[in-house]
Design a protein around this motif. Structure first.
Motif, mmCIF file in Angstrom:
data_model
loop_
_atom_site.group_PDB
_atom_site.id
_atom_site.type_symbol
_atom_site.label_atom_id
_atom_site.label_comp_id
_atom_site.label_asym_id
_atom_site.label_seq_id
_atom_site.Cartn_x
_atom_site.Cartn_y
_atom_site.Cartn_z
ATOM 1 N N ASP A 328 0.819 -1.225 0.000
ATOM 2 C CA ASP A 328 0.000 0.000 0.000
ATOM 3 C C ASP A 328 0.851 1.272 0.000
ATOM 4 O O ASP A 328 0.504 2.262 -0.650
ATOM 5 N N ALA A 329 1.934 1.269 0.758
ATOM 6 C CA ALA A 329 2.776 2.471 0.867
ATOM 7 C C ALA A 329 3.962 2.442 -0.092
ATOM 8 O O ALA A 329 4.844 3.303 -0.024
ATOM 9 N N SER A 330 3.951 1.474 -0.996
ATOM 10 C CA SER A 330 5.049 1.357 -1.961
ATOM 11 C C SER A 330 4.686 2.092 -3.244
ATOM 12 O O SER A 330 4.070 1.530 -4.160
ATOM 13 N N HIS A 331 5.051 3.355 -3.307
ATOM 14 C CA HIS A 331 4.762 4.194 -4.475
ATOM 15 C C HIS A 331 5.613 5.450 -4.382
ATOM 16 O O HIS A 331 6.288 5.686 -3.373
ATOM 17 N N ASN A 332 5.580 6.270 -5.424
ATOM 18 C CA ASN A 332 6.373 7.506 -5.449
ATOM 19 C C ASN A 332 5.504 8.759 -5.349
ATOM 20 O O ASN A 332 5.972 9.868 -5.630
ATOM 21 N N VAL A 333 4.243 8.574 -4.949
ATOM 22 C CA VAL A 333 3.344 9.722 -4.830
ATOM 23 C C VAL A 333 3.763 10.575 -3.640
ATOM 24 O O VAL A 333 3.846 10.084 -2.509
ATOM 25 N N ARG A 334 4.033 11.847 -3.888
ATOM 26 C CA ARG A 334 4.441 12.760 -2.814
ATOM 27 C C ARG A 334 3.358 13.760 -2.463
ATOM 28 O O ARG A 334 3.413 14.414 -1.416
ATOM 29 N N MET A 335 2.353 13.877 -3.333
ATOM 30 C CA MET A 335 1.353 14.919 -3.126
ATOM 31 C C MET A 335 -0.009 14.474 -3.632
ATOM 32 O O MET A 335 -0.123 13.804 -4.654
ATOM 33 N N ALA A 336 -1.061 14.849 -2.871
ATOM 34 C CA ALA A 336 -2.450 14.663 -3.302
ATOM 35 C C ALA A 336 -3.103 16.043 -3.345
ATOM 36 O O ALA A 336 -2.984 16.826 -2.403
ATOM 37 N N LEU A 337 -3.777 16.318 -4.432
ATOM 38 C CA LEU A 337 -4.343 17.650 -4.667
ATOM 39 C C LEU A 337 -5.823 17.506 -4.989
ATOM 40 O O LEU A 337 -6.197 16.809 -5.931
ATOM 41 N N GLY A 338 -6.681 18.134 -4.167
ATOM 42 C CA GLY A 338 -8.110 18.019 -4.442
ATOM 43 C C GLY A 338 -8.957 18.699 -3.394
ATOM 44 O O GLY A 338 -8.482 19.503 -2.599
ATOM 45 N N ASN A 339 -10.243 18.365 -3.389
ATOM 46 C CA ASN A 339 -11.153 18.961 -2.412
ATOM 47 C C ASN A 339 -12.262 17.981 -2.036
ATOM 48 O O ASN A 339 -12.483 16.984 -2.704
ATOM 49 N N GLY A 340 -12.905 18.280 -0.908
ATOM 50 C CA GLY A 340 -14.006 17.448 -0.432
ATOM 51 C C GLY A 340 -13.566 16.265 0.406
ATOM 52 O O GLY A 340 -14.299 15.290 0.540
#
Length: 620
Positions: A328-340
């Motif tokens: 689950d935590a194995s990824h290169n995503v550093r940022m999530a951008l959104g709303n709600g």
């Protein structure tokens, strides 16, 4: 002199620490304001150019700078900036020749996510055409309403949506509407193909003279509101507004080397204006997916080496509900951008998927005010930044949810809400901060404007949202006007009740709303829920939970269990029909439950209970 300098030096060095101790977020506030100011000055320069500098011009600059860089990744296909440029040239030439499309026309797009959506958009922009981005979930009269108010006479449609078009073809033919399906194989005798015509067209650049009349205020596209409370409204999106939306990438410090994952529908402002527009502004790579898939989300992120993800509404909650995996935590995503994003889901998302910086923002497609949580404070949608407020004035005013109107004083002026008190967000309408309104019925535009708010003649955009500001100036979403209801003289925020109910182990999804009860004032709380797989509804456990966490007036008196909670294409929950149907067991086939104080549990709702509530034998 040197002695004085070295004596003062420690104090000067400690001054920033002292300031940050007294005002913990002052430097972040200043940095955010500086970014907004710098971005605004740059956009003003773009606006003054003739013709105006637009997203299309940004794209063409990127084509010149790095033609071979991947712009769109889709399935196993790679589309470089130059490839998309050539395809958009072909699309423009094909539509001009075979569709008689001319500069200034509006063309309706009715498509699922695909690279073709993007190069058709850019191709039409090269012809100085505007677009009407029609939601692929709407049907029948809603579709005709959206199409007609745009003034378009051409529809470019996805062959997968042929059934929707064919059902409406008799109406469309009466109005001499031409339909082009994005395919090279004929669909029916009433429509035309586009893909074969694009392939046959030249990929030479389209003359810039065709768009010489474009200004920053010119229409770029119509993006439609979700229609949760009626027919969708077509928000007027100018070229200036398209550029402004890309500023979010500046505030969030997205870099040219970032890879953005956009599984959101391109007819929505988050995907089109922020996702595609933002990627073009930075020269990023965007990963498109036809439709959001919770089970494939992280596999896609790993496959494409994604660094930034976009979300709206319930997307991150869906990810948290997928069975846990070791990677689950194995990824290169550093940022999530959104709303709600709900607070409880926010915390769970971080615990499960790792250290991802969440940039939650508040904005409306057509609105003139927005906030960004640049401090990464869980639950907040932004900060009441005094520097931003000077540039883009806004206020939070007291609102009477029972009368469904702002509270005004004896002089007829609105009253500012205090810190910690829910207030209606309004943004002052100025030349710098305009509100363009909606296409078609001018009444819809006027309904969103509050006049004579603090002084005679002033005008503010009515966001329709209640927000609160805490003592540290963090802003939190409270509820939508219309969603908040009044019972027993108290205001009930549906989002707050939904958050509490969502903590119960057997509840997968919840939609809270207020329903009228005959012979009673106000509306009483009701919740539609979806029960988790392999769990059962437990009326006693739910009663104990709401008793412990909710005041009496906020406890849902009725529970409706559904297999699927209906949402819009952008994951907003639909409530209008649920409110209309109420809690009458004679017209509702879904399981219904009633909060029985004597039994201390939720019991099955019967016709007898319903009749006794109507006759007031049962007191609510």
């Amino acid at each position: 002199m040197i002695t004085v300098f070295f004596t003062a030096l420690p104090g000067l060095l400690l001054l920033p620490l002292l300031i940050s101790f007294i005002f913990p977020f002052i430097f972040q506030d200043l940095a955010n304001f500086y970014t907004i100011l710098r971005f605004g000055i740059r956009n003003k320069k773009y606006e003054r150019k003739k013709p105006a500098y637009t997203i299309l011009d940004m794209f063409l600059d990127k084509v010149d700078r790095f033609p071979d860089k991947p712009f769109i990744l889709y399935k196993d296909e790679v589309y470089s900036y130059s490839k998309v440029d050539k395809l958009s040239n072909q699309a423009a030439r094909a539509l001009r020749k075979h569709g008689a499309v001319k500069s200034g026309d509006c063309v309706a797009i009715f498509m699922n996510n695909s690279p073709a959506y993007v190069w058709i958009y850019l191709g039409l922009s090269k012809l100085a055409c505007s677009l009407a981005l029609i939601n692929t979930n709407i049907r029948g009269q809603s579709f005709l309403h959206c199409f007609r108010c745009s003034g378009a006479k051409i529809i470019i449609a996805d062959p997968e949506l042929r059934d929707v078009i064919e059902e409406l073809m008799p109406e469309l033919k009466k109005e001499n509407v031409r339909v082009f399906f994005v395919t090279d194989t004929a669909i029916n005798e009433d429509s035309e193909t586009l893909l074969d015509k694009v392939k046959a067209a030249s990929d030479e650049s389209v003359p810039k003279s065709l768009r010489s009349f474009i200004t920053g205020k010119s229409l770029a596209m119509y993006i439609y509101t979700s229609g949760t409370t009626g027919l969708p409204k077509a928000a007027f999106i100018s070229h200036n507004r398209m550029l402004l939306a890309t500023g979010l990438f500046d505030i969030c410090r997205i870099r040219q080397r970032d890879i953005i994952y956009t599984p959101l529908p391109l007819y929505h402002s988050s995907a089109m204006m922020i996702g595609i527009g933002g990627c073009i502004s930075k020269g990023c790579t965007v990963v498109l997916r036809q439709k959001f898939s919770a089970s494939q989300f992280w596999d896609d992120c790993r496959k494409y080496n994604v660094t930034v993800i976009q979300y709206i509404g319930e997307v991150l909650r869906y990810l948290c509900n997928v069975p846990k995996r070791d990677d689950d935590a194995s990824h290169n995503v550093r940022m999530a951008l959104g709303n709600g994003l709900r607070t409880d889901i926010w915390s769970e998302f971080l615990r499960r998927f790792g250290d991802v910086h969440v940039y939650e923002f508040y904005a409306a497609t057509e609105g003139n005010i927005g906030f960004v949580n640049y401090t990464n404070t869980v639950g907040a949608v932004g900060r009441a930044n005094i520097f931003q407020k000077k540039l883009l004035p806004y206020e939070f005013i007291k609102y009477d949810v029972e009368k469904d109107e702002p509270v005004r004083d004896a002089k007829g002026r609105c009253i500012k809400a205090r810190k910690g008190q829910p207030g209606l967000l309004i943004g002052k309408i100025t030349s710098i901060n305009p509100f363009a309104g909606y296409a078609g019925n001018k009444t819809n535009t006027e309904k969103k404007i509050l006049r004579d708010v603090f002084r005679k003649g002033d005008a503010y955009f009515n966001s329709g949202d209640l927000l609160t500001v805490d003592q540290q100036n963090f802003i939190y979403f409270h509820d939508r006007i219309g969603d908040t209801f009044r019972w027993k003289g108290e205001n009930v925020a549906t989002t707050e009740v939904a958050d509490i109910l969502g903590l119960v182990t057997f509840i997968e999804e919840v939609n809270v709303y207020g329903v009228p009860v005959s012979n009673h004032e106000g509306r009483i709380g009701m919740a539609a829920i979806r029960v988790r797989e392999y769990y059962e509804f437990d009326g006693r456990k739910l009663y104990a939970h709401v008793r412990d966490f909710l005041p009496n007036y906020a406890r849902p008196r009725f529970i409706r269990i559904q297999d699927v909670l209906e949402t819009t294409g952008t994951f907003k929950q639909r409530k209008v029909e649920l409110v209309k149907e109420g809690f009458d067991p004679s017209i509702i086939s879904d399981p219904l439950y009633f909060l029985d104080e004597r039994e201390k549990k939720y019991v099955p709702m019967t016709q007898t209970i319903f009749d006794e509530i109507k006759s007031r034998k049962i007191k609510l």
